[in-house]
Scaffold this active site. Structure first.
Site, PDB file in Angstrom:
ATOM      1  N   PHE A 216      -4.895   2.570  14.517  1.00 45.39           N
ATOM      2  CA  PHE A 216      -5.057   3.587  13.475  1.00 45.39           C
ATOM      3  C   PHE A 216      -6.037   3.059  12.432  1.00 45.39           C
ATOM      4  O   PHE A 216      -6.096   1.844  12.182  1.00 45.39           O
ATOM      5  CB  PHE A 216      -3.715   3.878  12.788  1.00 45.39           C
ATOM      6  CG  PHE A 216      -2.944   5.013  13.385  1.00 45.39           C
ATOM      7  CD1 PHE A 216      -2.738   6.180  12.668  1.00 45.39           C
ATOM      8  CD2 PHE A 216      -2.426   4.919  14.669  1.00 45.39           C
ATOM      9  CE1 PHE A 216      -2.010   7.234  13.215  1.00 45.39           C
ATOM     10  CE2 PHE A 216      -1.706   5.960  15.223  1.00 45.39           C
ATOM     11  CZ  PHE A 216      -1.494   7.127  14.487  1.00 45.39           C
TER      12      PHE A 216
ATOM     13  N   LYS B 242     -14.879   0.430  13.998  1.00 45.72           N
ATOM     14  CA  LYS B 242     -13.610  -0.290  14.162  1.00 45.72           C
ATOM     15  C   LYS B 242     -13.193  -0.371  15.624  1.00 45.72           C
ATOM     16  O   LYS B 242     -12.780  -1.439  16.098  1.00 45.72           O
ATOM     17  CB  LYS B 242     -12.510   0.377  13.337  1.00 45.72           C
ATOM     18  CG  LYS B 242     -11.175  -0.363  13.421  1.00 45.72           C
ATOM     19  CD  LYS B 242     -10.153   0.133  12.410  1.00 45.72           C
ATOM     20  CE  LYS B 242      -8.865  -0.670  12.488  1.00 45.72           C
ATOM     21  NZ  LYS B 242      -7.881  -0.275  11.458  1.00 45.72           N
TER      22      LYS B 242
ATOM     23  N   ASN C  87       0.846  -1.185   0.000  1.00 45.89           N
ATOM     24  CA  ASN C  87       0.000   0.000   0.000  1.00 45.89           C
ATOM     25  C   ASN C  87       0.885   1.238   0.000  1.00 45.89           C
ATOM     26  O   ASN C  87       2.111   1.144  -0.009  1.00 45.89           O
ATOM     27  CB  ASN C  87      -0.969  -0.013   1.189  1.00 45.89           C
ATOM     28  CG  ASN C  87      -0.239  -0.171   2.510  1.00 45.89           C
ATOM     29  OD1 ASN C  87       0.541   0.697   2.907  1.00 45.89           O
ATOM     30  ND2 ASN C  87      -0.478  -1.289   3.188  1.00 45.89           N
TER      31      ASN C  87
END
Length: 391
Positions: A319, A333, A208
């Site tokens: 994060f 999350k 990524n």
């Protein structure tokens, strides 16, 4: 704000030297004791008398102009709470990066072991020179803060990146440096950074866009706050603390497990791949006559969730990078993972996030509180995150 603090200002021979007069004035106005060290060439752009009047102190230039028994390059280094070099020329940057001590300013820099901030200013071609980039990387790896120049019309007639950054940015960086405390003293902090790499075959992989800059900034801030820092990263960094280089999600998990039991805080800033290749090819995959290629993936371990499930007294910070519905996705999350805090990034913006030197985040706590930190340098955001989770 700066009362009782001694700021050592180094001025080098660049046209932007005249701007530093206003910076010194602002430091004095807010209570600082300012001492100025000039390279001889700096006096081609600003006078010694001007700097003396503004700082209300002697201006130091010559290395062996010793009025007391103490060598000035040592006494000035010892007295200062923070050292700022602005403007910093390519020449002075290169000397400091490579340990040269051929004038008073570079001798002080060689002896200085506290917070140093360097604000370069130079021609855009010099700024883009590979040697200068390497020297800047050396300085960053030693924990020296580099305030990158701005783009615009330069005194030499070029248009490009090389102008001294704003005086407000330098001033704020000094204030931030002086406000650091040892709130993490005697605590072990693990930070992860970078994007994991999942191999497809010996020559191909999936990954990524994570640069690792945010995690690196947090690690530097934690170190400056007195922590015993361990950075687990997929990127190449040099720093005065333990760095564990990993590649894949599995390697990152193994490194975390080895360090986890003895840690106090874990900050998972890395962008960990959700999936990896199911059947890694030991040999390079050859192109076939088919127009398509199908790869089969399997899920990687949910490292954050597994750490949260086995934690005892550790504080765990996750994060999340979102391109839409930032708060909604972040709330979901943190509920699923069970971490103490979650830092949410908006990656849809070009001015923050991946590869940028700036960021803007929102921190959610397990108790449902939500705190937004507006756009600032990643160094500033790092400090704000650490202070918030330690309130």
């Amino acid at each position: 704000m700066l009362s009782g603090k001694t700021i050592l200002v180094g001025v080098t021979g660049g046209i932007a030297a005249y701007k530093i007069c206003e910076l010194i004035r602002n430091f004095k106005k807010n209570g600082a004791n300012v001492k100025v060290v000039c390279t001889p060439n700096a006096l081609n752009f600003v006078t010694k008398l001007t700097l003396q009047n503004l700082s209300q102190n002697e201006v130091y230039i010559q290395e062996f102009d010793v009025k007391e028994w103490k060598p000035e390059h040592i006494s000035l280094a010892d007295e200062a709470d923070v050292m700022v070099i602005a403007p910093a020329t390519a020449n002075t940057i290169s000397k400091i990066a490579n340990g040269y001590a051929d004038n008073l300013l570079t001798s002080i820099a060689c002896a200085y072991n506290k917070k140093m901030i360097i604000a370069p200013a130079m021609n855009c071609n010099m700024w883009n020179n590979q040697v200068i980039k390497e020297n800047l990387s050396k300085l960053k790896s030693r924990g020296i803060e580099i305030l990158e120049p701005e783009s615009g019309f330069l005194a030499c007639g070029y248009l490009g990146k090389g102008r001294l950054c704003s005086l407000d940015k330098i001033y704020n960086s000094v204030v931030e440096a002086l406000s650091f405390s040892e709130i993490l003293k005697d605590k072990k902090v693990i930070i992860t950074s970078g994007g994991t790499i999942e191999d497809i075959d010996p020559v191909r992989y999936i990954s990524n866009y994570s640069s690792g800059k945010m995690g690196f900034a947090i690690a530097n801030a934690a170190k400056s706050m007195g922590a015993d820092v361990v950075l687990i990263t997929t990127k190449d960094f040099e720093a005065p603390y333990k760095i564990i280089k990993v590649k894949s999600a599995i390697e990152m998990q193994n490194a975390l497990n080895d360090e986890f039991e003895s840690t106090d805080i874990v900050i998972m800033a890395a962008a960990v791949a959700d999936y990896r290749i199911k059947n890694y090819s030991e040999n390079k995959m050859k192109k076939s006559s088919d127009d398509t290629l199908t790869l089969e993936f399997i899920k990687n371990p949910d490292i954050l969730k597994e750490l949260c499930e086995k934690k005892s007294n550790q504080i765990i910070v996750g994060f999340c990078a979102e391109s839409e519905n930032l708060l909604e996705n972040a709330k979901e999350k943190i509920s699923k993972k069970g971490c103490d805090f979650l830092v949410a990034n908006d990656i849809s913006r070009n001015d923050i996030g991946f590869a940028s030197d700036d960021n803007e985040v929102t921190i959610l706590s397990g108790s449902g509180e939500c705190k937004k930190f507006s756009k600032a340098s990643k160094a500033t955001i790092a400090r704000q995150i650490l202070e918030y989770i330690n309130e």
